[in-house]
Design a protein around this motif. Structure first.
Motif, short mmCIF file in Angstrom:
data_model
loop_
_atom_site.label_atom_id
_atom_site.label_comp_id
_atom_site.label_asym_id
_atom_site.label_seq_id
_atom_site.Cartn_x
_atom_site.Cartn_y
_atom_site.Cartn_z
N UNK A 3 44.01 39.92 40.96
CA UNK A 3 44.55 40.88 41.93
C UNK A 3 45.80 40.33 42.61
N UNK A 4 46.67 41.22 43.11
CA UNK A 4 47.78 40.73 43.92
C UNK A 4 47.27 40.03 45.16
N UNK A 73 52.70 38.80 43.68
CA UNK A 73 52.22 37.64 42.96
C UNK A 73 50.73 37.80 42.74
N UNK A 74 50.28 37.56 41.51
CA UNK A 74 48.91 37.76 41.11
C UNK A 74 48.26 36.40 40.89
N UNK A 106 53.34 28.23 39.74
CA UNK A 106 53.88 29.57 39.94
C UNK A 106 54.94 29.86 38.90
N UNK A 107 54.94 31.07 38.35
CA UNK A 107 55.98 31.52 37.41
C UNK A 107 56.33 32.96 37.74
N UNK A 116 59.98 42.47 38.28
CA UNK A 116 59.59 41.07 38.41
C UNK A 116 58.24 40.97 39.10
N UNK A 117 57.39 40.08 38.58
CA UNK A 117 56.10 39.80 39.22
C UNK A 117 55.85 38.30 39.11
N UNK A 118 55.02 37.79 40.02
CA UNK A 118 54.66 36.38 40.00
C UNK A 118 53.25 36.19 39.49
N UNK A 119 53.02 35.04 38.87
CA UNK A 119 51.69 34.62 38.46
C UNK A 119 51.47 33.24 39.09
#
Length: 126
Positions: A3-4, A73-74, A106-107, A116-119
């Motif tokens: 989840x975010x 970011x997830x 983090x990427x 754009x999203x973060x993992x």
């Protein structure tokens, strides 16, 4: 299911952005160590998500751009597995995986629509 857990605001002028969000929403900002990064508290713990404010990496979006987003970011338990899954699904690297001291790996990626999203794989809580 991941989840975010975090959002980020990228700003050319972090002080101006901070003043805007403080005066508009009452958000609280706390500098994170010596980095050009500020944690954002948006409300009580467990009610929504908190975020961060950072210096923009790259040029400002064109003033007439229809949408300039703040990446979500997830949180995941295996960042390398999710990076591989994202790439198989058509995602491209925006910023490669890096370690944020005291936080985790983090990427940033772009989805198939250019969003754009973060993992993040957070460090284990102690």
């Amino acid at each position: 299911m991941p989840r975010p857990v975090h959002f980020e605001i990228h700003a050319s002028d972090p002080a101006r952005a901070q003043a805007f969000y403080e005066s508009t929403f009452g958000w609280k900002f706390q500098r994170f160590g010596d980095m050009d990064y500020w944690s954002i508290t948006t409300g009580d713990e467990g009610d929504g998500i908190n975020g961060g404010l950072t210096v923009r990496r790259g040029p400002e979006p064109a003033p007439d751009a229809p949408v300039n987003a703040s990446p979500l970011t997830i949180a995941v338990d295996d960042i390398d597995a999710y990076i591989a899954a994202a790439e198989r699904a058509g995602a491209t690297v925006a910023l490669p995986k890096d370690t944020v001291p005291g936080i985790g790996d983090l990427a940033y990626y772009k989805d198939t629509e250019g969003n754009i999203f973060g993992i993040i794989q957070p460090l284990p809580r102690t």
